[in-house]
Design a protein around this motif. Sequence first.
Motif, mmCIF file in Angstrom:
data_model
loop_
_atom_site.group_PDB
_atom_site.id
_atom_site.type_symbol
_atom_site.label_atom_id
_atom_site.label_comp_id
_atom_site.label_asym_id
_atom_site.label_seq_id
_atom_site.Cartn_x
_atom_site.Cartn_y
_atom_site.Cartn_z
ATOM 1 N N ALA A 190 43.272 37.323 42.230
ATOM 2 C CA ALA A 190 44.453 38.082 42.021
ATOM 3 C C ALA A 190 44.460 39.067 42.892
ATOM 4 O O ALA A 190 45.438 39.716 43.546
ATOM 5 N N HIS A 191 43.162 39.741 42.889
ATOM 6 C CA HIS A 191 43.150 41.069 43.804
ATOM 7 C C HIS A 191 42.057 40.804 45.033
ATOM 8 O O HIS A 191 41.083 40.063 44.724
ATOM 9 N N HIS B 156 45.424 38.055 36.780
ATOM 10 C CA HIS B 156 44.561 37.502 36.609
ATOM 11 C C HIS B 156 45.227 36.150 35.876
ATOM 12 O O HIS B 156 44.912 34.933 36.136
ATOM 13 N N ASP C 30 38.251 40.084 43.895
ATOM 14 C CA ASP C 30 38.107 39.245 42.733
ATOM 15 C C ASP C 30 37.206 37.991 43.309
ATOM 16 O O ASP C 30 36.279 37.352 42.547
HETATM 17 ZN ZN LIG Z 1 41.302 41.237 39.670
#
Ligand SMILES: [Zn+2]
Length: 274
Positions: free
Chosen positions: A13-14, A119, A17
Motif C-alpha cells: 500500500a505504501h 492495506h 511496506d
Molecule cells: Zn503501509
Amino acid sequence: MSDEPLRLLILGAHPDDAEYHAGGLAAAYRQLGHAVRMISLTNGAAGHHEKPPAVMAPLRREEAAAAGRVIGAVYETWDIPDGELMPTLDVRRRIIREIRTFRPDLVLTHRTCDYHPDHRAVGQAVQDASYLVTVPNVLPEVPPLFKDPVVACMADLFTKPLPLMPDVVLDATDRIDTIVRMLACHHSQVFEWLAYEEGILHTVPAGEAEKLAWLREWYLRHIRPRADRFRPQLIAAFGEDRGRQIEAVEVYEISEYAAQPDAARRERLFPGGR
Ligand SMILES: [Zn+2]
C-alpha cells in the motif's frame, strides 16, 4: 524449465511496506538472479508531520526507487493518494494489467485483516484480480494469463476475524542488514515521521552510520513480536535451538484464490522458506 529465473511482484500500500514485510525474500530473489518488482499503490504523501503532500509525493517516490536499487529491484510508486486507496474497479484493472504485463510467478500483498484501510484495500483488490487475470474478456486489451500466479499474503499480527496462517516461515536473520539499508532509504519515514509518531524523534542520531545502527535496533524491536507470534512454527521448522533464537522472520500465507503450488514449486518460490 526449473532453472528459469523467477519473477516476484510485491504490491504494497505504501512505500516501505514491501521491504518491511518481505525484504528478506526480495533480497534472496535478487541474489539468485530472479526479477523483483516492488510497487506502492499509494504515493505515501500523507505520512509526515511537517512536509505537505506536494513535497512528500515526489520525495517518497525517490526514496522508494533508492530502496529498490539497494537490491537491484524496480520500485514503482503509483499516484493514488495515501490514505484514500479503495478496492475499486479501476484499481482492480490496474492490478490485472500489472500482473498480465509483468507475468510474476509469485505475487505478495497485504491481508484484508489489517489496521490500515490502504492495506485492506490493496489486499482486497489483489484477491479480486487473482482469478480474473486469466479471463480474456476482462480487460481484453491486455492478453490474459493462462495460469494464475501464486499469491501470498505478507505477515501481520491481527487476529480478527482470522489470524494469518503461517504457510511459509522464512528466517530473515542473514538479510537484516540488507533490509535495514533498504528501510534507511525511506529517510522521511523512518528517521522523521515514524520516529515523530512514536515520540522518539529526539533519539535519532545525526551521523549516517549511527542512524543505520539506530534503525537496526528499531527494526528488530518492531519485528521481534512477529518471531514470537510464530515461535512454535519456527521451532518446528528450524529445531528447538535455532527456532528459539530467531528474531527476524518473514511469514507468508498462500492465498486460496490463486494458483496452489506443489511442494517442489513452493520450495522454489520461497527459497529458504520452510
Ligand atoms: Zn503501509
